[in-house]
Each structure stands twice: as C-alpha cells, then as structure tokens.
Design a protein around this motif. Structure first.
Motif, PDB file in Angstrom:
ATOM      1  N   LYS A  32     -55.560 -34.737 -73.101  1.00  0.00           N
ATOM      2  CA  LYS A  32     -54.804 -35.483 -72.102  1.00  0.00           C
ATOM      3  C   LYS A  32     -53.624 -34.629 -71.613  1.00  0.00           C
ATOM      4  O   LYS A  32     -52.880 -34.072 -72.421  1.00  0.00           O
ATOM      5  N   ASN A  33     -53.490 -34.508 -70.304  1.00  0.00           N
ATOM      6  CA  ASN A  33     -52.436 -33.701 -69.661  1.00  0.00           C
ATOM      7  C   ASN A  33     -52.556 -32.208 -69.955  1.00  0.00           C
ATOM      8  O   ASN A  33     -51.614 -31.453 -69.700  1.00  0.00           O
TER       9      ASN A  33
ATOM     10  N   PRO B  80     -55.474 -29.599 -69.093  1.00  0.00           N
ATOM     11  CA  PRO B  80     -56.798 -29.420 -68.487  1.00  0.00           C
ATOM     12  C   PRO B  80     -57.608 -28.291 -69.123  1.00  0.00           C
ATOM     13  O   PRO B  80     -57.045 -27.307 -69.611  1.00  0.00           O
TER      14      PRO B  80
ATOM     15  N   GLU C  86     -52.121 -24.090 -70.472  1.00  0.00           N
ATOM     16  CA  GLU C  86     -51.426 -25.261 -71.016  1.00  0.00           C
ATOM     17  C   GLU C  86     -52.252 -25.939 -72.105  1.00  0.00           C
ATOM     18  O   GLU C  86     -51.711 -26.393 -73.120  1.00  0.00           O
TER      19      GLU C  86
ATOM     20  N   LYS D  48     -54.572 -28.044 -57.824  1.00  0.00           N
ATOM     21  CA  LYS D  48     -54.070 -28.519 -59.114  1.00  0.00           C
ATOM     22  C   LYS D  48     -55.251 -28.874 -60.014  1.00  0.00           C
ATOM     23  O   LYS D  48     -56.295 -29.330 -59.554  1.00  0.00           O
TER      24      LYS D  48
ATOM     25  N   LYS E 163     -57.201 -31.029 -63.027  1.00  0.00           N
ATOM     26  CA  LYS E 163     -57.297 -32.386 -63.560  1.00  0.00           C
ATOM     27  C   LYS E 163     -57.528 -32.318 -65.068  1.00  0.00           C
ATOM     28  O   LYS E 163     -58.176 -31.399 -65.563  1.00  0.00           O
ATOM     29  N   ASP E 164     -57.005 -33.325 -65.791  1.00  0.00           N
ATOM     30  CA  ASP E 164     -57.204 -33.344 -67.240  1.00  0.00           C
ATOM     31  C   ASP E 164     -58.511 -34.047 -67.602  1.00  0.00           C
ATOM     32  O   ASP E 164     -59.322 -34.390 -66.726  1.00  0.00           O
TER      33      ASP E 164
ATOM     34  N   ASN F  63     -57.016 -37.146 -64.427  1.00  0.00           N
ATOM     35  CA  ASN F  63     -55.684 -37.241 -63.834  1.00  0.00           C
ATOM     36  C   ASN F  63     -55.224 -35.869 -63.336  1.00  0.00           C
ATOM     37  O   ASN F  63     -55.396 -34.860 -64.026  1.00  0.00           O
TER      38      ASN F  63
ATOM     39  N   THR G 123     -52.800 -32.903 -62.725  1.00  0.00           N
ATOM     40  CA  THR G 123     -51.651 -32.346 -63.447  1.00  0.00           C
ATOM     41  C   THR G 123     -50.899 -31.380 -62.525  1.00  0.00           C
ATOM     42  O   THR G 123     -51.381 -31.055 -61.437  1.00  0.00           O
TER      43      THR G 123
ATOM     44  N   TYR H  69     -50.646 -28.291 -63.071  1.00  0.00           N
ATOM     45  CA  TYR H  69     -51.070 -26.953 -63.480  1.00  0.00           C
ATOM     46  C   TYR H  69     -52.124 -26.358 -62.550  1.00  0.00           C
ATOM     47  O   TYR H  69     -52.921 -27.076 -61.941  1.00  0.00           O
TER      48      TYR H  69
END
Length: 306
Positions: free
Chosen positions: A57-58, A60, A65, A120, A122-123, A127, A129, A131
C-alpha cells in the motif's frame, strides 16, 4: 544533464520517503561476497526477495519507494522488470502497457522518457501515488550498499543489460535472470563476475548449465512456483553443488486469502528444502520464516542497518 537532474530529484524524493526509517541492508560489496551470500551451506538464514520490488500500500511495484519500504522491515533482494521507452531508455515496468500500474495509457514503447516522467505510479490497490517510474540507472545508483537487484528478462536486449552493469561496475549488487544456459553463457562470456538467478527446474536444465561451463558459485536457482515433493530431487542436486534454491510465491501462495494461510505456506516452503522465497508480500514472508533461521549462521554477517 537532464538524466542527471532526474536522478538527483528521484534520490531526494526517496530520502524524504524513508527519512525517519532505518533500512535493513545487505553488506555485499564485491562479486565474491555476493557469491558467498547465495552459497548453500546447510546452515543458512532463509532469504527473501521482493517480487517486482516488493509492492505494498502506497508503495508501487517496480519503484524505489517500494524497495525502501520493504527494507525498513527486512533485508531483501529485489526482482525488478526493465523495459525500453520509445527513445531506448531502460525503465522499470512489468507490463508492456502503462494502464495497470500508472496514470498513463497504451504501450510503454510509444512514450519517451520525458513523457514517462510525467506519469504517476499506482499502488497495489490502484491508488495514484506521487511516485514516478524510475530508470534502471537510477535504481542501480540507489541500490548500491543497500540491496541486490535481480533483473528479469523483458524486452531489453541482453547486450544493453550487460553494458549497463559494466558501466556502473555493479556486479556486486546487480544480478541477471536467465531462462536457460544459452542466455547465461552470453553474459558469462562477456563478464566473468556476473551472478545469475537461473531457471533450473529440471535435471536436464542443470546438465545444460554444466555443459555450458557456468560456475555454480555464480548461480542462485529458480526452481518454480510450487512447493511439491517432486522438487526434492532438484533441491538435492543443486545443494550438492552449493547452490541455493528459490521458490516464487507470487503466482499461488501470495494469493491465499488470509495472512495465517500465507504464513503457513511460507514456512512449509522453507521446511521443504527451499532457501529463498520470492514474494509479492515480501514483508509478510520475512516475518513468517524469521523463526526458522539457525541460532548461528555465517550469513548473518551480511545483514546490517543504514
């Protein structure tokens, strides 16, 4: 110059992402140490590899990250997926299309790097993010002194992958996935220090690597995605050669419905003879098998904090 600015910007972003967290790192700084890390001794700590960078979660998939997030919980290596942009820059993306994991649409190879960097990620829950898709070079620079990268084979020519590893003198922390002895021989003939995650699912495949002259000291073997009794023969043959064996839990066991079921599966995989688990749920897998580590193992010298 533009590539340098992107790299510096990304590293600053990741530092901010994990600034309050210490990372569990792998203390591997030479090709020989990497070989020792993956050498089967019979008294080894179960090892974890984050599939597609260990998404959460959050965090990807195929992002720095995600890897930093995993390392805040456990030391790990990371399998990642290099692909080419329209302008032949190697970036990380599992699919050949952008839709599932980014805010983009269509084929990656129809986008230039400049266009890719506007997207960007997605996780795991879809969603969006903050990143970006990283370049492989950005990831190689970031990973040094922290972890080991395992490059899967997508659409990047073997020669480009070999050239990038040489450019960064990254043989100590970048490995290559090879599906057969022919691919391994191409890389080994080009660079005698390179380490492989090699597909060795059968006795025939094992014999082909031996015939090609690939040193077993430079192989960690992928045996398949299933924990089954038939694995014992190939486990034994590889262990006799000092080779660690890996099961990927991503296709089957990571998809079990409860954490309890998944933990039981991870433990059983190690008890059945595997030495490495490659998991989407790398943090869960590490927690599940931690108690199986021997009280004393020479492998603990490779684990540190940063």
């Amino acid at each position: 110059m533009k590539q340098l600015i992107l790299t510096v910007s990304l590293i600053a972003s990741v530092q901010a992402f994990g600034q309050s967290k210490k990372l569990n790192v792998l203390k591997v700084s030479t090709p020989q140490q990497l070989q020792q890390y993956f050498k089967y001794t019979g008294n080894d700590v179960p090892l974890i590899s984050g599939h597609r960078g260990g998404p959460d979660k959050n965090a990807p998939e195929n992002s720095i990250e995600a890897m930093a997030n995993t390392l805040s919980f456990t030391p790990a290596t990371f399998e990642i997926d290099p692909r080419l942009t329209k302008d032949s820059v190697v970036v990380l993306l599992h699919d050949d299309t952008l839709d599932r994991t980014t805010t983009g649409h269509g084929k990656l190879n129809s986008y230039t790097l400049e266009e890719v960097k506007k997207l960007k990620l997605k996780d795991v829950n879809g969603n969006v993010t903050p990143y970006q898709i990283p370049t492989l070079e950005e990831v190689i620079v970031w990973a040094k002194g922290k972890t080991v990268l395992i490059l899967d084979k997508k659409d990047v020519p073997l020669s480009i992958t070999a050239k990038l590893i040489k450019k960064h003198h990254a043989e100590a922390w970048v490995m290559i996935t090879v599906h057969n002895a022919k691919e391994a021989k191409f890389y080994y003939d080009d660079n005698k220090d390179v380490m492989f995650e090699a597909f060795v699912k059968t006795k025939k495949a094992l014999e082909e690597y031996e015939k090609a002259g690939i040193p077993w000291a430079q192989i960690m073997a992928y045996v398949g995605p299933q924990d089954k009794p038939e694995n014992k023969e190939i486990f034994d043959l590889l262990h006799q050669r000092g080779v660690m064996c890996m099961i990927s839990t991503a296709p089957i066991y990571d998809k079990l419905p409860t954490a309890e079921e998944r933990a039981k599966a991870y433990v059983q995989i190690i008890k059945s003879g595997a030495d490495v688990i490659e998991a989407d749920r790398a943090i869960e897998a590490a927690a599940a098998v931690r108690s199986l580590a021997p009280a004393k193992s020479k492998k603990t010298k490779f684990f540190g904090k940063k």
